[in-house]
Design an enzyme around this catalytic site. Structure first.
Site, PDB file in Angstrom:
ATOM      1  N   THR A   1       0.949  -1.360   0.214  1.00 31.76           N
ATOM      2  CA  THR A   1       0.012  -0.370  -0.245  1.00 31.76           C
ATOM      3  C   THR A   1       0.953   1.266   0.342  1.00 31.76           C
ATOM      4  O   THR A   1       2.307   1.193  -0.429  1.00 31.76           O
ATOM      5  CB  THR A   1      -0.615  -0.299   0.963  1.00 31.76           C
ATOM      6  OG1 THR A   1      -1.496   1.281   0.654  1.00 31.76           O
ATOM      7  CG2 THR A   1      -0.695   0.304   2.222  1.00 31.76           C
TER       8      THR A   1
ATOM      9  N   LYS B   1       3.180   1.118  -3.762  1.00 27.96           N
ATOM     10  CA  LYS B   1       2.850   0.836  -4.982  1.00 27.96           C
ATOM     11  C   LYS B   1       3.292   0.375  -6.526  1.00 27.96           C
ATOM     12  O   LYS B   1       3.339   0.054  -7.183  1.00 27.96           O
ATOM     13  CB  LYS B   1       1.306   0.942  -5.040  1.00 27.96           C
ATOM     14  CG  LYS B   1       0.724   0.725  -4.308  1.00 27.96           C
ATOM     15  CD  LYS B   1      -1.104   1.056  -3.753  1.00 27.96           C
ATOM     16  CE  LYS B   1      -1.892   0.948  -3.373  1.00 27.96           C
ATOM     17  NZ  LYS B   1      -3.412   1.031  -3.505  1.00 27.96           N
TER      18      LYS B   1
ATOM     19  N   ASN C   1      -0.600  -3.915  -5.932  1.00 27.48           N
ATOM     20  CA  ASN C   1      -1.261  -4.235  -4.659  1.00 27.48           C
ATOM     21  C   ASN C   1      -0.775  -5.307  -4.276  1.00 27.48           C
ATOM     22  O   ASN C   1      -1.145  -5.524  -2.673  1.00 27.48           O
ATOM     23  CB  ASN C   1      -2.373  -3.196  -4.927  1.00 27.48           C
ATOM     24  CG  ASN C   1      -3.501  -4.546  -4.909  1.00 27.48           C
ATOM     25  OD1 ASN C   1      -2.766  -4.442  -5.457  1.00 27.48           O
ATOM     26  ND2 ASN C   1      -4.923  -4.011  -4.112  1.00 27.48           N
TER      27      ASN C   1
ATOM     28  N   GLY D   1     -10.658  12.594  -9.886  1.00 28.60           N
ATOM     29  CA  GLY D   1      -9.653  12.865  -8.638  1.00 28.60           C
ATOM     30  C   GLY D   1      -8.874  12.641 -10.107  1.00 28.60           C
ATOM     31  O   GLY D   1      -9.324  11.358 -10.835  1.00 28.60           O
TER      32      GLY D   1
ATOM     33  N   ASN E   1     -10.470  16.810 -12.170  1.00 30.59           N
ATOM     34  CA  ASN E   1      -9.666  17.161 -11.214  1.00 30.59           C
ATOM     35  C   ASN E   1      -8.919  18.699 -10.650  1.00 30.59           C
ATOM     36  O   ASN E   1      -9.218  18.636 -11.748  1.00 30.59           O
ATOM     37  CB  ASN E   1      -8.019  16.306 -12.062  1.00 30.59           C
ATOM     38  CG  ASN E   1      -7.288  16.230 -10.333  1.00 30.59           C
ATOM     39  OD1 ASN E   1      -7.532  15.490  -9.009  1.00 30.59           O
ATOM     40  ND2 ASN E   1      -5.900  16.716 -10.355  1.00 30.59           N
ATOM     41  N   ARG E   2      -9.279  18.955  -9.774  1.00 32.28           N
ATOM     42  CA  ARG E   2      -8.636  20.379  -9.306  1.00 32.28           C
ATOM     43  C   ARG E   2      -7.618  20.130 -10.379  1.00 32.28           C
ATOM     44  O   ARG E   2      -7.435  21.980 -10.911  1.00 32.28           O
ATOM     45  CB  ARG E   2      -8.140  20.230  -7.621  1.00 32.28           C
ATOM     46  CG  ARG E   2      -8.036  21.738  -7.869  1.00 32.28           C
ATOM     47  CD  ARG E   2      -7.272  21.375  -6.109  1.00 32.28           C
ATOM     48  NE  ARG E   2      -6.765  21.125  -5.491  1.00 32.28           N
ATOM     49  CZ  ARG E   2      -5.963  20.369  -4.706  1.00 32.28           C
ATOM     50  NH1 ARG E   2      -6.487  20.941  -3.031  1.00 32.28           N
ATOM     51  NH2 ARG E   2      -5.368  19.796  -4.242  1.00 32.28           N
TER      52      ARG E   2
HETATM   53  P1  NAP Z   1      -3.660  11.055  -3.804  1.00 34.12           P
HETATM   54  O1  NAP Z   1      -2.740  10.222  -5.078  1.00 34.12           O
HETATM   55  O2  NAP Z   1      -3.159  11.720  -2.823  1.00 34.12           O
HETATM   56  O3  NAP Z   1      -4.867  11.513  -4.563  1.00 34.12           O
HETATM   57  C1  NAP Z   1      -5.820  13.003  -4.116  1.00 34.12           C
HETATM   58  C2  NAP Z   1      -6.845  13.202  -4.819  1.00 34.12           C
HETATM   59  O4  NAP Z   1      -7.582  14.468  -4.446  1.00 34.12           O
HETATM   60  C3  NAP Z   1      -6.236  14.073  -6.265  1.00 34.12           C
HETATM   61  O5  NAP Z   1      -7.445  14.550  -7.554  1.00 34.12           O
HETATM   62  C4  NAP Z   1      -6.188  15.728  -5.685  1.00 34.12           C
HETATM   63  O6  NAP Z   1      -6.124  16.673  -6.637  1.00 34.12           O
HETATM   64  C5  NAP Z   1      -7.457  15.104  -5.116  1.00 34.12           C
HETATM   65  N1  NAP Z   1      -7.690  16.612  -4.091  1.00 34.12           N
HETATM   66  C6  NAP Z   1      -6.790  16.630  -2.633  1.00 34.12           C
HETATM   67  N2  NAP Z   1      -7.374  18.089  -2.355  1.00 34.12           N
HETATM   68  C7  NAP Z   1      -8.246  18.536  -3.123  1.00 34.12           C
HETATM   69  C8  NAP Z   1      -8.788  19.646  -2.503  1.00 34.12           C
HETATM   70  N3  NAP Z   1      -8.656  20.426  -2.327  1.00 34.12           N
HETATM   71  N4  NAP Z   1      -9.719  19.916  -3.620  1.00 34.12           N
HETATM   72  C9  NAP Z   1      -9.720  18.996  -5.059  1.00 34.12           C
HETATM   73  N5  NAP Z   1      -9.570  17.783  -5.145  1.00 34.12           N
HETATM   74  C10 NAP Z   1      -8.786  17.678  -4.279  1.00 34.12           C
HETATM   75  O7  NAP Z   1      -4.876   9.696  -3.413  1.00 34.12           O
HETATM   76  P2  NAP Z   1      -5.013   8.113  -3.656  1.00 34.12           P
HETATM   77  O8  NAP Z   1      -4.920   7.265  -3.423  1.00 34.12           O
HETATM   78  O9  NAP Z   1      -5.591   8.933  -5.253  1.00 34.12           O
HETATM   79  O10 NAP Z   1      -6.199   8.541  -2.963  1.00 34.12           O
HETATM   80  C11 NAP Z   1      -7.529   8.919  -2.073  1.00 34.12           C
HETATM   81  C12 NAP Z   1      -8.625   8.662  -1.789  1.00 34.12           C
HETATM   82  O11 NAP Z   1      -8.955   7.847  -2.533  1.00 34.12           O
HETATM   83  C13 NAP Z   1      -7.841   8.736  -0.470  1.00 34.12           C
HETATM   84  O12 NAP Z   1      -8.713   9.442   0.311  1.00 34.12           O
HETATM   85  C14 NAP Z   1      -9.311   7.594  -0.099  1.00 34.12           C
HETATM   86  O13 NAP Z   1      -9.794   7.890   1.329  1.00 34.12           O
HETATM   87  C15 NAP Z   1      -9.574   6.604  -1.282  1.00 34.12           C
HETATM   88  N6  NAP Z   1      -9.234   5.838  -1.389  1.00 34.12           N
HETATM   89  C16 NAP Z   1      -9.938   4.424  -0.795  1.00 34.12           C
HETATM   90  C17 NAP Z   1      -9.750   3.649  -0.930  1.00 34.12           C
HETATM   91  C18 NAP Z   1     -10.221   2.040  -0.693  1.00 34.12           C
HETATM   92  O14 NAP Z   1     -10.219   1.472  -0.535  1.00 34.12           O
HETATM   93  N7  NAP Z   1     -11.613   2.258  -0.410  1.00 34.12           N
HETATM   94  C19 NAP Z   1      -8.171   2.956  -1.997  1.00 34.12           C
HETATM   95  C20 NAP Z   1      -7.055   3.918  -2.384  1.00 34.12           C
HETATM   96  C21 NAP Z   1      -8.147   4.600  -1.975  1.00 34.12           C
HETATM   97  P3  NAP Z   1      -4.766  17.234  -6.957  1.00 34.12           P
HETATM   98  O15 NAP Z   1      -4.203  16.497  -8.023  1.00 34.12           O
HETATM   99  O16 NAP Z   1      -5.423  18.787  -7.989  1.00 34.12           O
HETATM  100  O17 NAP Z   1      -4.008  17.673  -5.598  1.00 34.12           O
END
Ligand code: NAP
Length: 272
Positions: free
Chosen positions: A67, A71, A92, A129, A153-154
Site C-alpha cells: 500500500t 505501489k 498492490n 480525481g 481534477n482540481r
Molecule cells: P492521491 O494520489 O493523493 O490523490 C488525491 C486526489 O485528491 C487528487 O486528485 C487531488 O487533486 C485531490 N484533492 C486533494 N485535495 C483536494 C482539494 N482540496 N480539492 C480538490 N481536490 C483535491 O490519493 P489516492 O491514493 O488517489 O487516494 C484518494 C482517495 O481515495 C483517498 O482519500 C482514499 O480515501 C480513497 N481510497 C480508497 C480506497 C478504498 O479501498 N476504498 C483505496 C484507495 C484510496 P490534485 O491533483 O489537484 O492535488
C-alpha cells in the site's frame, strides 16, 4: 495442548500502516478456510522497499499486500507484472509463480466488482480525481466496458495526462456539475475525516435517481457526497466496497479460495 503452527506467511507493507484492516480480513479468511497461514503488518518506511524485497525473495514469505507509498517503487524489484498491474501502472499484490515474484493489482477489481450489477445501465461516467486511486478506477471502469468516461481534477494537467494515457476525456473542474452522469466515482480525498470532511467533491444539481454514486472514501462511511447523493435519490456505493473486493481478490490469488462477501462486509463494518 493444540498449538497453531502457521505454514505460510503473508503480510502488508506500507507507511504509515495505521489502522490497516488487511490483517483482520486475511487472518479471518485463513481461519474460515482452515488454512495454516498468518498475515502480519510490516510497516516499511520509504527507502526500505529494496531491503524488504530482498527479504521477500529469501525468506519463506508466500505473498504480500502493498500500500501507499510503495505501489510504484516496488515495481522495480518484481520479476513479472500481470496485465492488470501494467494497465493500472501500480502494484498492490505480490505472489509467487514458480520462482518468479509476480506483481498484480486488485484495486481495479475493487472498483469494478461493486459496479458490475449496474454496469448495463452505465453509458456515461465521471471520475473525480487524478491521483493513485484514479488509475485503478479508470482500469476498473474500462474493464466493465463503459464507453464514455470523463475525468476531472482540481489540477487539470493531471486529468489531461490520464485522459491521454487511458484514452478517455478530460472535463474542466469548474464544469463537472453541468451535466447528468449515469455514474460518478470520487477518487479525491474530499470528504475524508479531518479537514476535508465537509467538502463535497461534486456539484449535484443535474443528478437524479438514475445516477449511481460510488465514493471511494470510506472514513467516514457516510461521506458528505454519499449523504447528498441520497437526498437526490441516487444509488450509492460506499468506499468500503472497494476495500472488500480488492481484499477478496487478493485472498483468491493467494489461496484459490473465495471469501463470503457478506461475511467480509459484516466483519469490516464491525471494525469500522
Ligand atoms: P492521491 O494520489 O493523493 O490523490 C488525491 C486526489 O485528491 C487528487 O486528485 C487531488 O487533486 C485531490 N484533492 C486533494 N485535495 C483536494 C482539494 N482540496 N480539492 C480538490 N481536490 C483535491 O490519493 P489516492 O491514493 O488517489 O487516494 C484518494 C482517495 O481515495 C483517498 O482519500 C482514499 O480515501 C480513497 N481510497 C480508497 C480506497 C478504498 O479501498 N476504498 C483505496 C484507495 C484510496 P490534485 O491533483 O489537484 O492535488
Amino acid at each position: 495442548m493444540n498449538v497453531f503452527k502457521p505454514e505460510k506467511l503473508f503480510g502488508i507493507i506500507g507507511h504509515p500502516l495505521g489502522h490497516t484492516m488487511s490483517p483482520l480480513l486475511h487472518n479471518w479468511g485463513f481461519s474460515e478456510h482452515k488454512i495454516p497461514a498468518v498475515y502480519m503488518a510490516w510497516p516499511t518506511e520509504p527507502g526500505k522497499v529494496e531491503s524488504f524485497m530482498q527479504t521477500f525473495r529469501n525468506l519463506p514469505i508466500s505473498g504480500a499486500s502493498v500500500t501507499i507509498p510503495h505501489k510504484l517503487s516496488v515495481m522495480d524489484y518484481i520479476d513479472q507484472l500481470t496485465e492488470r498491474a501494467k494497465s493500472v501502472g501500480a502494484v498492490n499484490t505480490l505472489y509467487w509463480k514458480g520462482d518468479k515474484i509476480m506483481g498484480d493489482n486488485t484495486d481495479a477489481a475493487g472498483v469494478s466488482e461493486p459496479l458490475r450489477p449496474y454496469c448495463d445501465h452505465v453509458k456515461k461516467a465521471l471520475l473525480i480525481g487524478a491521483g493513485g486511486a484514479a488509475r485503478a478506477a479508470i482500469t476498473g471502469l474500462q474493464t466493465l466496458g463503459i464507453e464514455e468516461i470523463y475525468i476531472t481534477n482540481r489540477t487539470a494537467s493531471k486529468a489531461e495526462d490520464l485522459a491521454e494515457e487511458f484514452k478517455i476525456s478530460a472535463l474542466d473542474w469548474e464544469d463537472r456539475g453541468d451535466q447528468h452522469f449515469d455514474l460518478i466515482v470520487n477518487s479525491t480525498s474530499l470528504g475524508m475525516s479531518g479537514k476535508f470532511q465537509e467538502i463535497n467533491p461534486m456539484i449535484m444539481d443535474n443528478q437524479d435517481t438514475n445516477t449511481i454514486v460510488y465514493d471511494l472514501v470510506y472514513n467516514p462511511m457516510e461521506t458528505i457526497f454519499i449523504k447528498e447523493a441520497k437526498t437526490k435519490g441516487c444509488t450509492v456505493i460506499h468506499g468500503i466496497e472497494m476495500f472488500i473486493h480488492q481484499g477478496m481478490e487478493q485472498f483468491k490469488l493467494w489461496t484459490g479460495k473465495r471469501l463470503d462477501e457478506n461475511k467480509v462486509r459484516e466483519l469490516l463494518l464491525a471494525q469500522l
